[in-house]
Design a protein around this motif. Structure first.
Motif, PDB file in Angstrom:
ATOM      1  N   ARG A  83       5.245 -32.187   6.909  1.00 55.50           N
ATOM      2  CA  ARG A  83       6.149 -33.053   7.655  1.00 55.50           C
ATOM      3  C   ARG A  83       5.358 -34.084   8.437  1.00 55.50           C
ATOM      4  NH1 ARG A  83       9.569 -29.120  10.499  1.00 55.50           N
ATOM      5  NH2 ARG A  83       8.985 -27.838   8.755  1.00 55.50           N
ATOM      6  N   ILE A  84       6.064 -35.116   8.865  1.00 55.10           N
ATOM      7  CA  ILE A  84       5.492 -36.133   9.742  1.00 55.10           C
ATOM      8  C   ILE A  84       6.346 -36.162  11.002  1.00 55.10           C
ATOM      9  CG2 ILE A  84       5.015 -38.584  10.064  1.00 55.10           C
ATOM     10  CD1 ILE A  84       4.632 -38.780   7.022  1.00 55.10           C
ATOM     11  N   TYR A  85       5.708 -35.973  12.146  1.00 51.90           N
ATOM     12  CA  TYR A  85       6.386 -36.084  13.436  1.00 51.90           C
ATOM     13  C   TYR A  85       6.266 -37.529  13.916  1.00 51.90           C
ATOM     14  CZ  TYR A  85       6.241 -30.991  13.560  1.00 51.90           C
ATOM     15  OH  TYR A  85       6.397 -29.669  13.258  1.00 51.90           O
ATOM     16  N   VAL A  86       7.335 -38.052  14.473  1.00 49.17           N
ATOM     17  CA  VAL A  86       7.343 -39.427  14.976  1.00 49.17           C
ATOM     18  C   VAL A  86       7.560 -39.383  16.489  1.00 49.17           C
ATOM     19  CG1 VAL A  86       8.397 -41.702  14.795  1.00 49.17           C
ATOM     20  CG2 VAL A  86       8.342 -40.198  12.781  1.00 49.17           C
ATOM     21  N   TYR A  87       6.663 -40.053  17.214  1.00 48.85           N
ATOM     22  CA  TYR A  87       6.734 -40.169  18.669  1.00 48.85           C
ATOM     23  C   TYR A  87       6.781 -41.651  19.020  1.00 48.85           C
ATOM     24  CZ  TYR A  87       5.007 -35.373  18.418  1.00 48.85           C
ATOM     25  OH  TYR A  87       4.860 -34.043  18.122  1.00 48.85           O
ATOM     26  N   ASP A  88       7.391 -41.978  20.151  1.00 47.39           N
ATOM     27  CA  ASP A  88       7.343 -43.375  20.583  1.00 47.39           C
ATOM     28  C   ASP A  88       5.992 -43.658  21.220  1.00 47.39           C
ATOM     29  OD1 ASP A  88       7.420 -42.500  23.260  1.00 47.39           O
ATOM     30  OD2 ASP A  88       9.504 -43.070  23.549  1.00 47.39           O
ATOM     31  N   GLU A  89       5.766 -44.899  21.642  1.00 40.86           N
ATOM     32  CA  GLU A  89       4.457 -45.288  22.180  1.00 40.86           C
ATOM     33  C   GLU A  89       4.091 -44.558  23.464  1.00 40.86           C
ATOM     34  OE1 GLU A  89       7.710 -48.018  23.240  1.00 40.86           O
ATOM     35  OE2 GLU A  89       6.827 -47.647  21.306  1.00 40.86           O
ATOM     36  N   ALA A  90       5.071 -43.952  24.139  1.00 39.20           N
ATOM     37  CA  ALA A  90       4.803 -43.164  25.341  1.00 39.20           C
ATOM     38  C   ALA A  90       4.531 -41.694  25.014  1.00 39.20           C
ATOM     39  CB  ALA A  90       5.985 -43.263  26.308  1.00 39.20           C
ATOM     40  N   GLY A  91       4.587 -41.348  23.717  1.00 40.17           N
ATOM     41  CA  GLY A  91       4.332 -39.972  23.303  1.00 40.17           C
ATOM     42  C   GLY A  91       5.555 -39.077  23.343  1.00 40.17           C
ATOM     43  N   ILE A  92       6.741 -39.655  23.454  1.00 42.78           N
ATOM     44  CA  ILE A  92       7.984 -38.875  23.485  1.00 42.78           C
ATOM     45  C   ILE A  92       8.482 -38.667  22.061  1.00 42.78           C
ATOM     46  CG2 ILE A  92      10.378 -38.857  24.286  1.00 42.78           C
ATOM     47  CD1 ILE A  92       9.371 -40.536  26.687  1.00 42.78           C
ATOM     48  N   TYR A  93       8.755 -37.409  21.742  1.00 48.85           N
ATOM     49  CA  TYR A  93       9.218 -37.032  20.409  1.00 48.85           C
ATOM     50  C   TYR A  93      10.509 -37.764  20.049  1.00 48.85           C
ATOM     51  CZ  TYR A  93      11.314 -34.128  16.759  1.00 48.85           C
ATOM     52  OH  TYR A  93      11.904 -33.687  15.611  1.00 48.85           O
ATOM     53  N   LYS A  94      10.552 -38.332  18.832  1.00 49.64           N
ATOM     54  CA  LYS A  94      11.744 -39.014  18.350  1.00 49.64           C
ATOM     55  C   LYS A  94      12.402 -38.257  17.202  1.00 49.64           C
ATOM     56  CE  LYS A  94      11.698 -43.492  17.912  1.00 49.64           C
ATOM     57  NZ  LYS A  94      11.314 -44.869  17.524  1.00 49.64           N
ATOM     58  N   LYS A  95      11.599 -37.869  16.192  1.00 50.57           N
ATOM     59  CA  LYS A  95      12.152 -37.191  15.022  1.00 50.57           C
ATOM     60  C   LYS A  95      11.024 -36.631  14.174  1.00 50.57           C
ATOM     61  CE  LYS A  95      12.258 -41.224  11.975  1.00 50.57           C
ATOM     62  NZ  LYS A  95      13.063 -42.019  11.064  1.00 50.57           N
ATOM     63  N   GLU A  96      11.411 -35.914  13.131  1.00 46.23           N
ATOM     64  CA  GLU A  96      10.442 -35.467  12.149  1.00 46.23           C
ATOM     65  C   GLU A  96      10.990 -35.726  10.764  1.00 46.23           C
ATOM     66  OE1 GLU A  96      10.717 -30.791  11.577  1.00 46.23           O
ATOM     67  OE2 GLU A  96      10.526 -31.353  13.681  1.00 46.23           O
ATOM     68  N   ILE A  97      10.082 -35.989   9.851  1.00 55.29           N
ATOM     69  CA  ILE A  97      10.429 -36.209   8.450  1.00 55.29           C
ATOM     70  C   ILE A  97       9.836 -35.044   7.684  1.00 55.29           C
ATOM     71  CG2 ILE A  97      10.211 -37.766   6.497  1.00 55.29           C
ATOM     72  CD1 ILE A  97       9.556 -39.957   8.700  1.00 55.29           C
ATOM     73  N   ILE A  98      10.692 -34.261   7.039  1.00 56.40           N
ATOM     74  CA  ILE A  98      10.251 -33.064   6.329  1.00 56.40           C
ATOM     75  C   ILE A  98      10.146 -33.362   4.835  1.00 56.40           C
ATOM     76  CG2 ILE A  98      10.796 -30.660   5.802  1.00 56.40           C
ATOM     77  CD1 ILE A  98      12.316 -30.569   8.469  1.00 56.40           C
ATOM     78  N   PHE A  99       9.104 -32.871   4.224  1.00 59.04           N
ATOM     79  CA  PHE A  99       8.873 -33.017   2.790  1.00 59.04           C
ATOM     80  C   PHE A  99       8.949 -31.626   2.159  1.00 59.04           C
ATOM     81  CE2 PHE A  99       6.798 -36.429   5.004  1.00 59.04           C
ATOM     82  CZ  PHE A  99       7.080 -37.547   4.253  1.00 59.04           C
ATOM     83  N   PRO A 100      10.162 -31.117   1.901  1.00 57.40           N
ATOM     84  CA  PRO A 100      10.287 -29.763   1.372  1.00 57.40           C
ATOM     85  C   PRO A 100       9.670 -29.632  -0.018  1.00 57.40           C
ATOM     86  CG  PRO A 100      12.416 -30.868   1.396  1.00 57.40           C
ATOM     87  CD  PRO A 100      11.439 -31.787   2.040  1.00 57.40           C
ATOM     88  N   ASN A 101       8.954 -28.553  -0.222  1.00 52.57           N
ATOM     89  CA  ASN A 101       8.309 -28.248  -1.501  1.00 52.57           C
ATOM     90  C   ASN A 101       7.392 -29.372  -1.974  1.00 52.57           C
ATOM     91  OD1 ASN A 101       9.750 -25.753  -1.719  1.00 52.57           O
ATOM     92  ND2 ASN A 101      11.527 -26.974  -2.305  1.00 52.57           N
ATOM     93  N   PHE A 102       6.773 -30.066  -1.042  1.00 53.42           N
ATOM     94  CA  PHE A 102       5.896 -31.181  -1.372  1.00 53.42           C
ATOM     95  C   PHE A 102       4.604 -31.032  -0.593  1.00 53.42           C
ATOM     96  CE2 PHE A 102       4.292 -35.525  -1.140  1.00 53.42           C
ATOM     97  CZ  PHE A 102       4.528 -35.988  -2.419  1.00 53.42           C
ATOM     98  N   ARG A 103       3.481 -31.216  -1.278  1.00 48.85           N
ATOM     99  CA  ARG A 103       2.166 -31.147  -0.637  1.00 48.85           C
ATOM    100  C   ARG A 103       1.737 -32.576  -0.296  1.00 48.85           C
ATOM    101  NH1 ARG A 103      -3.322 -31.194  -2.400  1.00 48.85           N
ATOM    102  NH2 ARG A 103      -2.567 -31.596  -4.483  1.00 48.85           N
ATOM    103  N   LEU A 104       1.881 -32.930   0.971  1.00 51.03           N
ATOM    104  CA  LEU A 104       1.549 -34.266   1.456  1.00 51.03           C
ATOM    105  C   LEU A 104       0.035 -34.385   1.613  1.00 51.03           C
ATOM    106  CD1 LEU A 104       2.729 -36.937   2.663  1.00 51.03           C
ATOM    107  CD2 LEU A 104       2.643 -35.784   4.884  1.00 51.03           C
ATOM    108  N   ILE A 105      -0.567 -35.352   0.943  1.00 43.14           N
ATOM    109  CA  ILE A 105      -2.016 -35.529   1.027  1.00 43.14           C
ATOM    110  C   ILE A 105      -2.378 -36.597   2.046  1.00 43.14           C
ATOM    111  CG2 ILE A 105      -4.078 -36.261  -0.233  1.00 43.14           C
ATOM    112  CD1 ILE A 105      -2.911 -34.942  -2.680  1.00 43.14           C
ATOM    113  N   THR A 106      -1.729 -37.740   1.960  1.00 44.57           N
ATOM    114  CA  THR A 106      -2.039 -38.843   2.866  1.00 44.57           C
ATOM    115  C   THR A 106      -0.818 -39.734   3.023  1.00 44.57           C
ATOM    116  OG1 THR A 106      -3.644 -40.611   3.342  1.00 44.57           O
ATOM    117  CG2 THR A 106      -2.941 -40.369   1.054  1.00 44.57           C
ATOM    118  N   PHE A 107      -0.789 -40.522   4.096  1.00 46.92           N
ATOM    119  CA  PHE A 107       0.302 -41.468   4.289  1.00 46.92           C
ATOM    120  C   PHE A 107      -0.172 -42.639   5.124  1.00 46.92           C
ATOM    121  CE2 PHE A 107       0.631 -38.894   8.084  1.00 46.92           C
ATOM    122  CZ  PHE A 107       1.061 -39.774   9.069  1.00 46.92           C
TER     123      PHE A 107
END
Length: 124
Positions: free
Chosen positions: A14-38
């Motif tokens: 998954r990729i976690y997304v935070y705003d520029e102040a470091g406050i959590y906004k959302k996450e993007i989940i990649f089910p059954n996927f091996r994420l190498i780079t983005f």
């Protein structure tokens, strides 16, 4: 975009997304996927590479959630230039390397291997 993107590989990639102040906004989940780079471009598109149980490749995920497979290259590095061209680098366990460049629409512009000659690894 001012956001901070952090990847995690457990329990699902998954990729976690935070705003520029470091406050959590959302996450993007990649089910059954091996994420190498983005990499994220200036408009918020996420270009990512990896594989699932049936196929591998490099993909584009737009801010509205549209997913597009760009090619069948499982890259180990992704770069984006100011024109929106995508550079994919691949390094294999036996030391072979190649780099390919795609235009913003995913069309292959060139590819070369570690010895800077025409690269045979451009399956699309």
């Amino acid at each position: 975009t001012g956001n901070i993107f952090v990847s995690s590989y457990s329990p699902e990639d998954r990729i976690y997304v935070y705003d520029e102040a470091g406050i959590y906004k959302k996450e993007i989940i990649f089910p059954n996927f091996r994420l190498i780079t983005f990499k994220i471009d200036s408009t918020g598109n996420i270009f990512y590479s990896g594989s699932d149980n049936t196929e591998r490749g490099t993909y584009k995920l737009t801010p509205d959630g549209t997913k597009t497979k760009l090619n069948s290259i499982e890259s180990s590095s992704i770069e984006i230039d100011s024109a929106g061209n995508l550079y994919l680098g691949v390094s294999y366990y036996r030391g072979d390397q190649f780099t390919s460049k795609f235009d913003p629409n995913g069309n292959l512009l060139f590819a070369f291997d570690g010895s800077i000659k025409e690269c045979p690894h451009t399956n699309q």
